[in-house]
Motif scaffolding. Structure first.
Motif, PDB file in Angstrom:
ATOM      1  N   THR A 130      62.959 -13.919 102.768  1.00 15.84           N
ATOM      2  CA  THR A 130      63.318 -13.472 103.934  1.00 15.84           C
ATOM      3  C   THR A 130      61.488 -13.013 104.671  1.00 15.84           C
ATOM      4  O   THR A 130      62.381 -13.499 105.461  1.00 15.84           O
ATOM      5  CB  THR A 130      64.538 -12.639 103.901  1.00 15.84           C
ATOM      6  OG1 THR A 130      63.699 -11.467 103.494  1.00 15.84           O
ATOM      7  CG2 THR A 130      65.636 -12.888 103.564  1.00 15.84           C
ATOM      8  N   TYR A 131      61.148 -12.821 103.356  1.00 14.53           N
ATOM      9  CA  TYR A 131      59.834 -12.509 104.521  1.00 14.53           C
ATOM     10  C   TYR A 131      59.086 -13.868 104.720  1.00 14.53           C
ATOM     11  O   TYR A 131      58.736 -14.336 103.985  1.00 14.53           O
ATOM     12  CB  TYR A 131      59.063 -11.690 103.658  1.00 14.53           C
ATOM     13  CG  TYR A 131      57.028 -10.966 104.350  1.00 14.53           C
ATOM     14  CD1 TYR A 131      56.574 -11.074 105.942  1.00 14.53           C
ATOM     15  CD2 TYR A 131      56.667 -10.678 103.165  1.00 14.53           C
ATOM     16  CE1 TYR A 131      55.836 -11.346 105.943  1.00 14.53           C
ATOM     17  CE2 TYR A 131      55.325 -10.747 104.080  1.00 14.53           C
ATOM     18  CZ  TYR A 131      54.813 -10.983 105.450  1.00 14.53           C
ATOM     19  OH  TYR A 131      54.059 -11.005 105.723  1.00 14.53           O
ATOM     20  N   CYS A 190      61.993  -9.467 106.980  1.00 19.08           N
ATOM     21  CA  CYS A 190      62.767  -9.657 106.174  1.00 19.08           C
ATOM     22  C   CYS A 190      64.599 -10.146 107.723  1.00 19.08           C
ATOM     23  O   CYS A 190      64.410  -9.833 108.488  1.00 19.08           O
ATOM     24  CB  CYS A 190      63.724  -8.226 105.812  1.00 19.08           C
ATOM     25  SG  CYS A 190      64.029  -6.589 107.056  1.00 19.08           S
ATOM     26  N   SER A 191      65.625 -10.225 107.031  1.00 21.76           N
ATOM     27  CA  SER A 191      66.971 -10.189 107.432  1.00 21.76           C
ATOM     28  C   SER A 191      66.717  -9.639 109.194  1.00 21.76           C
ATOM     29  O   SER A 191      67.594 -10.679 109.858  1.00 21.76           O
ATOM     30  CB  SER A 191      68.117  -9.772 106.485  1.00 21.76           C
ATOM     31  OG  SER A 191      67.729 -10.530 105.510  1.00 21.76           O
ATOM     32  N   CYS A 193      63.851  -7.645 110.222  1.00 23.18           N
ATOM     33  CA  CYS A 193      62.877  -6.653 110.760  1.00 23.18           C
ATOM     34  C   CYS A 193      61.527  -7.741 111.270  1.00 23.18           C
ATOM     35  O   CYS A 193      61.709  -8.685 110.840  1.00 23.18           O
ATOM     36  CB  CYS A 193      62.166  -6.755 109.485  1.00 23.18           C
ATOM     37  SG  CYS A 193      63.392  -5.457 108.000  1.00 23.18           S
TER      38      CYS A 193
END
Length: 305
Positions: A130-131, A190-191, A193
């Protein structure tokens, strides 16, 4: 993992000759990036015979994995990335590179400043996570010299820019033998972030670095930084974000302290929006306003402000 790669720098003291035509170099880059992007990092190991490695790459593979007849996706990405590094360096060394329409000819994300000096080539690292990390190459040709930054062994002190690149780079001009650029940047970590930033890049004979950086981390979707450049060269930068555990919240001034609104327990943080106003003026960025926007119970939700 490929994130283990660090950025490095080489000062180009002399331009390479035209050993290969620019058309050929562009074709090689597009071929290599297509190969890199074709690898799914979580797929099963690939038969070595179908990996398309050249003799040198196969020899390096056998040196590290003696007797194996399959190659893991991350190792294949490494091999293709090594090709990309070579392709990009060859492009950077070509004296006529900046004469081409790079945004249409290179199959990557391109930032090329209007002053014709500063080039960024970037693409997703393709880790499958996800990053949404980026692989980034920088090149500068200007009165201060010629610099390039690519995937190397160590990060130099004289070339310190974002490892995930910039979403925009705007030329501001030169003052006292220093050249300035305004940037905005964004990356999804992330998801939920999200990091957005803006600031100034400074180029001198000593190197390239960020001279100013304002960054906001948030868990909310949507753009949080709005830049309005005026014709006179003075610009307003508006920042709006919801306070959460990834940022420091915001200073709401007297509205926060007075009885105009309920206390923190009765008026949760997500029911106010942090706001900041910056001005760019003559190679400097100033914070000129800071506060909060409170939700009107009869008005629009905060996300629509």
């Amino acid at each position: 993992m490929l994130r283990g790669l660090l950025l490095g720098c080489c000062l180009l003291t002399a331009m390479g000759g035209k050993a290969q035509s620019l058309d050929t170099l562009i074709s090689h880059f597009n071929r290599d990036i297509a190969l890199y992007e074709s690898v799914y990092p979580f797929q099963e190991p690939i038969p070595l015979d179908s990996a398309g490695l050249n003799a040198k790459e196969r020899a390096e593979f056998f040196e590290n994995f003696a007797g194996s007849d399959k190659i893991y996706p991350t190792d294949l990405q490494w091999a293709y990335l090594s090709r990309l590094n070579t392709s990009v360096q060859a492009l950077f060394e070509h004296p006529d590179l900046y004469s081409r329409d790079l945004k249409t000819e290179l199959n990557a994300e391109i930032q090329f400043t209007d002053d014709g000096r500063f080039l960024q080539i970037s693409f997703e690292e393709n880790t499958g996570g996800t990053y949404r990390s980026q692989l980034v190459y920088y090149h500068y040709r200007g009165p201060q010299g010629q610099f390039s930054l690519s995937n190397r062994e160590e990060e130099p002190q004289n070339f310190v820019l974002k490892s995930d690149g910039y979403t925009s780079i705007i030329a501001l001009g030169t003052k006292n033998d220093s050249t300035y650029y305004f940037f905005t940047a964004y990356v999804r970590g992330c998801s939920y972030c999200f990091e957005e930033s803006f600031g100034l890049i400074l180029v001198t004979e000593e190197g390239i670095k960020e001279a100013y950086n304002y960054t906001i981390d948030s868990r909310s979707w949507g753009e949080k930084i709005d830049v309005d450049f005026s014709e006179e060269g003075d610009s307003l930068i508006k920042v709006r974000y919801l306070p959460d555990d990834l940022n420091a919240g915001c200073q709401c001034g007297s509205l926060e302290e007075a009885s105009t609104h309920p206390d923190q327990e009765g008026y949760p943080a997500q029911d106010r929006l942090c706001k900041l106003l910056f001005r760019y003026h003559q190679f400097q960025i100033y914070l000129i306003e800071e506060g909060c926007i409170y939700q009107d119970p009869l008005g629009q939700p905060l996300e629509e402000y």
